[in-house]
Design a protein around this motif. Structure first.
Motif, mmCIF file in Angstrom:
data_model
loop_
_atom_site.group_PDB
_atom_site.id
_atom_site.type_symbol
_atom_site.label_atom_id
_atom_site.label_comp_id
_atom_site.label_asym_id
_atom_site.label_seq_id
_atom_site.Cartn_x
_atom_site.Cartn_y
_atom_site.Cartn_z
ATOM 1 N N PHE A 124 3.076 21.129 -28.891
ATOM 2 C CA PHE A 124 4.154 21.902 -29.076
ATOM 3 C C PHE A 124 3.365 23.474 -29.239
ATOM 4 C CE2 PHE A 124 3.753 17.680 -32.332
ATOM 5 C CZ PHE A 124 5.215 17.218 -32.345
ATOM 6 N N GLU B 70 5.372 26.644 -30.659
ATOM 7 C CA GLU B 70 6.033 27.092 -31.385
ATOM 8 C C GLU B 70 5.361 26.965 -32.153
ATOM 9 O OE1 GLU B 70 8.299 23.460 -32.436
ATOM 10 O OE2 GLU B 70 9.611 22.711 -30.561
ATOM 11 N N VAL B 71 3.528 27.249 -31.709
ATOM 12 C CA VAL B 71 3.346 28.095 -32.910
ATOM 13 C C VAL B 71 2.860 29.697 -32.874
ATOM 14 C CG1 VAL B 71 0.987 28.057 -34.400
ATOM 15 C CG2 VAL B 71 1.803 25.923 -32.940
ATOM 16 N N PRO C 209 2.459 25.252 -39.138
ATOM 17 C CA PRO C 209 4.376 24.401 -38.433
ATOM 18 C C PRO C 209 3.738 23.380 -38.599
ATOM 19 C CG PRO C 209 2.195 24.531 -37.016
ATOM 20 C CD PRO C 209 1.977 24.646 -37.972
ATOM 21 N N THR C 210 3.045 22.979 -39.642
ATOM 22 C CA THR C 210 3.129 21.550 -40.537
ATOM 23 C C THR C 210 1.436 21.796 -40.773
ATOM 24 O OG1 THR C 210 2.473 18.998 -40.102
ATOM 25 C CG2 THR C 210 2.230 20.714 -38.103
ATOM 26 N N GLU D 36 -1.536 19.187 -41.791
ATOM 27 C CA GLU D 36 -2.617 18.447 -41.492
ATOM 28 C C GLU D 36 -4.027 19.127 -41.045
ATOM 29 O OE1 GLU D 36 0.140 18.308 -40.399
ATOM 30 O OE2 GLU D 36 0.965 16.524 -39.623
ATOM 31 N N ARG E 242 8.628 26.765 -36.939
ATOM 32 C CA ARG E 242 7.845 26.421 -35.895
ATOM 33 C C ARG E 242 9.097 27.672 -34.542
ATOM 34 N NH1 ARG E 242 8.238 20.259 -36.949
ATOM 35 N NH2 ARG E 242 6.521 20.141 -37.983
ATOM 36 N N TRP F 195 10.568 22.224 -46.333
ATOM 37 C CA TRP F 195 10.038 20.886 -46.667
ATOM 38 C C TRP F 195 9.244 20.153 -47.688
ATOM 39 C CZ3 TRP F 195 7.302 19.090 -41.906
ATOM 40 C CH2 TRP F 195 5.929 19.263 -42.113
ATOM 41 N N HIS G 202 0.432 13.576 -48.036
ATOM 42 C CA HIS G 202 -0.666 13.656 -46.968
ATOM 43 C C HIS G 202 -1.247 12.325 -47.768
ATOM 44 C CE1 HIS G 202 -0.156 16.064 -43.719
ATOM 45 N NE2 HIS G 202 1.167 17.032 -44.581
ATOM 46 N N PHE H 171 5.145 10.745 -32.866
ATOM 47 C CA PHE H 171 4.282 11.572 -32.826
ATOM 48 C C PHE H 171 3.014 11.504 -32.645
ATOM 49 C CE2 PHE H 171 1.063 14.092 -35.819
ATOM 50 C CZ PHE H 171 0.933 15.184 -35.213
ATOM 51 N N THR I 105 10.907 11.593 -41.611
ATOM 52 C CA THR I 105 9.744 10.737 -41.138
ATOM 53 C C THR I 105 8.971 10.792 -41.864
ATOM 54 O OG1 THR I 105 9.280 10.529 -38.957
ATOM 55 C CG2 THR I 105 8.931 13.064 -39.998
ATOM 56 N N HIS J 286 4.928 8.800 -40.994
ATOM 57 C CA HIS J 286 3.886 8.531 -39.931
ATOM 58 C C HIS J 286 2.388 7.612 -40.743
ATOM 59 C CE1 HIS J 286 5.827 11.353 -37.510
ATOM 60 N NE2 HIS J 286 5.807 12.016 -38.668
ATOM 61 N N SER K 70 1.358 10.430 -43.027
ATOM 62 C CA SER K 70 2.247 11.571 -43.617
ATOM 63 C C SER K 70 3.696 11.024 -43.353
ATOM 64 C CB SER K 70 1.231 12.829 -42.704
ATOM 65 O OG SER K 70 2.367 12.611 -41.064
ATOM 66 N N ALA L 92 7.642 13.514 -44.142
ATOM 67 C CA ALA L 92 8.425 14.672 -44.595
ATOM 68 C C ALA L 92 10.646 14.368 -44.867
ATOM 69 C CB ALA L 92 7.880 15.850 -43.726
HETATM 70 C C1 87F Z 1 5.459 22.059 -34.294
HETATM 71 C C2 87F Z 1 4.405 22.980 -33.756
HETATM 72 C C3 87F Z 1 2.916 22.631 -34.192
HETATM 73 C C4 87F Z 1 5.824 18.819 -35.566
HETATM 74 C C5 87F Z 1 4.693 21.281 -34.470
HETATM 75 O O1 87F Z 1 6.270 14.775 -39.489
HETATM 76 C C6 87F Z 1 2.522 21.505 -34.734
HETATM 77 C C7 87F Z 1 4.059 20.353 -34.614
HETATM 78 O O2 87F Z 1 2.448 19.268 -35.477
HETATM 79 C C8 87F Z 1 3.778 19.083 -35.370
HETATM 80 N N1 87F Z 1 6.368 20.110 -34.475
HETATM 81 N N2 87F Z 1 4.681 18.234 -35.311
HETATM 82 C C9 87F Z 1 4.646 16.671 -35.898
HETATM 83 C C10 87F Z 1 4.477 16.736 -37.132
HETATM 84 C C11 87F Z 1 3.776 15.920 -38.128
HETATM 85 C C12 87F Z 1 4.351 15.701 -39.599
HETATM 86 N N3 87F Z 1 3.593 16.760 -40.235
HETATM 87 C C13 87F Z 1 3.364 15.987 -41.352
HETATM 88 C C14 87F Z 1 5.263 15.027 -39.713
HETATM 89 C C15 87F Z 1 5.494 14.761 -40.939
HETATM 90 C C16 87F Z 1 4.317 15.836 -42.246
#
Ligand code: 87F
Length: 510
Positions: A110, A113-114, A133-134, A136, A165, A182, A186, A229, A253, A255, A283, A285
């Motif tokens: 990923f 995309e950051v 981008p999320t 966590e 993203r 979104w 978590h 993921f 989704t 996870h 997690s 969303a």
């Molecule tokens: C893009 C850039 C950096 C997806 C990204 O699906 C990191 C990520 O971690 C990344 N695109 N993801 C996965 C996201 C996972 C998860 N996060 C919380 C979810 C549901 C909500």
């Protein structure tokens, strides 16, 4: 744009033919859903006033018409969160480089995309800061402190947030944009069993959001190892299908993260024997992509078609003045009708503007997808009735004023159900069971949603991807349905000829 400032004069002036009027007021779509899907989609989301373009690629302005839909989805979800005792919170949108580094293995794919903030004013920041981008990496340091410090598990939080993203592929409003909204949940539990149970509960909420609210059929399923993921133990999703393009689309989704993040972020607790144990996390969303899927599934050549349960306006009341009939009485009847409907909880609104014709208003509110139109003309007034017209199928009925609320409620329920039934019928007509490679390729060419017995081997999935690569992407697994059809002993994988382990949905996807 329809209803915009600029077209008032044009409409008021002498524009007689329908064709001309439509041209002037842009009430008609210039693209058709069946022959020009991509252009039709872009046109319908802008002309219906859901979005407006912004001068940064991949970012869109969400106008009240789409935010109203989002708000109704939020209301549903917030009620369910309360029921499940998941608490609302808000974490910052900026993530430190250090925290992001902690999960570098999962972020690897990923990373491009950051988006990073590197300057403030004229000076460079000492250390760049990431825009989430999320979340966590933003949330889990706090989870570590909170859980170890004083709080017992479970810890169940969710937030409404925007995320960024920096998509490199072609952006599409709602479906793939660089900033989107979104809900992200978590949660952390002491046991895997609790986490597993929650994943299925959330997945069921997502199914209900799609099927009961957006009137879109979805499949609940588990992602393949390749499509899950990378940070998760396993990933589940609800998958929708767009018949016009023959593409699957992940709708939401959930996870089970296992103990992966707990190990990275040191999220531990003391178990009953006083021993340190790692938390089990999930997690999940859904995003504003939901709105895009809804437009794609239900929209038609007249514009949006909104399911009553998410529409910002469910009923539009339009006066139909005729020659010298008393306009004042008619306008009063419209206002009274709106009041009666609103008092009983129906989202009704009148369009009493005198500088637009009834015909223009019909087109305008059809473009915006309002589920039900009520027309009140001199004859209706005399007969103490209104005329109701359904957006989804154009059906017209006269409703006696005395039965207004009940009948309208009934019609809105019928529209909601009928939209789901029609969408399901269309989706189901696209499902093709294929047992051999040749059947698979043929079905793929016919834009089908393919259900095939599969050996569940990553190598085979990779090979299918490579072999089906084309200008419009390659076929991949969408999910293996949780409700598995029976797999008779001896069934072979459509691709490898090895014994099949499960039924899996395949197709091109968004
Ligand atoms: C893009 C850039 C950096 C997806 C990204 O699906 C990191 C990520 O971690 C990344 N695109 N993801 C996965 C996201 C996972 C998860 N996060 C919380 C979810 C549901 C909500």
């Amino acid at each position: 744009m329809a209803g915009g400032k600029g077209d008032n004069n044009a409409t008021a002036s002498v524009v007689r033919s329908t064709k001309e009027r439509k041209k002037v007021t842009a009430l008609c779509l210039t693209n058709s859903k069946d022959s020009n899907f991509g252009e039709w989609y872009s046109e319908v989301v802008t002309v219906s006033e859901m979005i407006r373009c912004h001068d940064i690629k991949g970012c869109h302005i969400l106008l009240p018409w789409s935010m109203g839909i989002w708000k109704r989805m939020q209301n549903f979800f917030e009620t369910e969160m309360e029921e499940m005792k998941v608490e609302l919170c808000y974490f910052p949108m900026l993530a430190s480089k250090d925290a992001l580094q902690k999960e570098k293995d999962h972020i690897k794919g990923f990373a491009p995309e950051v988006a990073w903030v590197t300057r403030s004013g004229d000076s460079d920041l000492e250390v760049p800061i990431a825009i989430r981008p999320t979340s966590e990496t933003v949330m889990y340091p706090t989870y570590s402190d909170t859980i170890r410090g004083h709080r017992k598990l479970p810890l169940k939080l969710y937030q409404w947030a925007n995320v960024v993203r920096w998509e490199l592929t072609n952006p599409t409003p709602f479906i793939r944009s660089r900033e989107f909204l979104w809900q992200e949940g978590h949660t952390a539990y002491a046991t895997k069993a609790e986490a597993d149970k929650e994943v299925l509960e959330i997945l069921e909420l997502y199914r209900r959001l799609y099927e009961e609210y957006l009137a879109i059929p979805v499949v609940k399923g588990k992602k393949s190892e390749m499509e899950k993921f990378a940070g998760a133990l396993y990933t589940t999703s609800v998958e929708a299908f767009i018949p016009n393009t023959g593409r699957g689309i992940q709708g939401a989704t959930a996870h089970c993260l296992g103990q992966n993040f707990a190990n990275m972020f040191d999220i531990n607790y003391e178990d009953d024997k006083g021993k340190k144990a790692m938390a089990w996390q999930n997690s999940w969303a859904y995003s504003t992509r939901t709105i895009g899927v809804m437009v794609m599934v239900h929209g038609d050549d007249k514009g949006l078609v909104l399911p009553p349960k998410v529409a910002k306006v469910q009923v539009i009341v339009v006066p139909v003045p005729y020659k010298d009939a008393d306009v004042k009485d008619m306008l009063n009847a419209c206002s009274a009708t709106v009041k009666t409907l609103c008092d009983s909880g129906i989202l009704a609104k009148s369009d009493l503007r005198d500088n637009y014709s009834p015909g223009w208003k019909y087109c305008h509110w059809e473009m915006k997808g309002v589920p039900l139109r009520i027309e009140i003309g001199p004859k209706d007034l005399a007969n103490n009735q209104v005329r109701a017209v359904r957006r989804d199928n154009g059906a017209k009925v006269d409703i006696p004023m005395t039965k207004l609320v009940n009948k309208v409620k009934g019609m809105l329920d019928t529209i909601q159900q009928s939209m789901f039934d029609v969408a399901k019928q269309k989706r189901d007509a696209c499902i093709q069971v294929t047992k051999t490679w040749d059947e698979f390729i043929e079905a793929l060419g016919q834009k089908k949603l393919i259900l095939a017995p599969w050996c569940d081997e990553e190598e085979v999935e990779k090979e299918v991807k490579t072999k089906t690569k084309g200008a419009t992407g390659s076929a991949k697994t969408l999910c293996s349905p949780i409700d598995q059809p029976e797999l008779p002993e001896g069934t072979l994988c459509f691709a490898s000829g090895k014994p099949a382990k499960k039924w899996t949905y395949w197709g091109r996807s968004y």
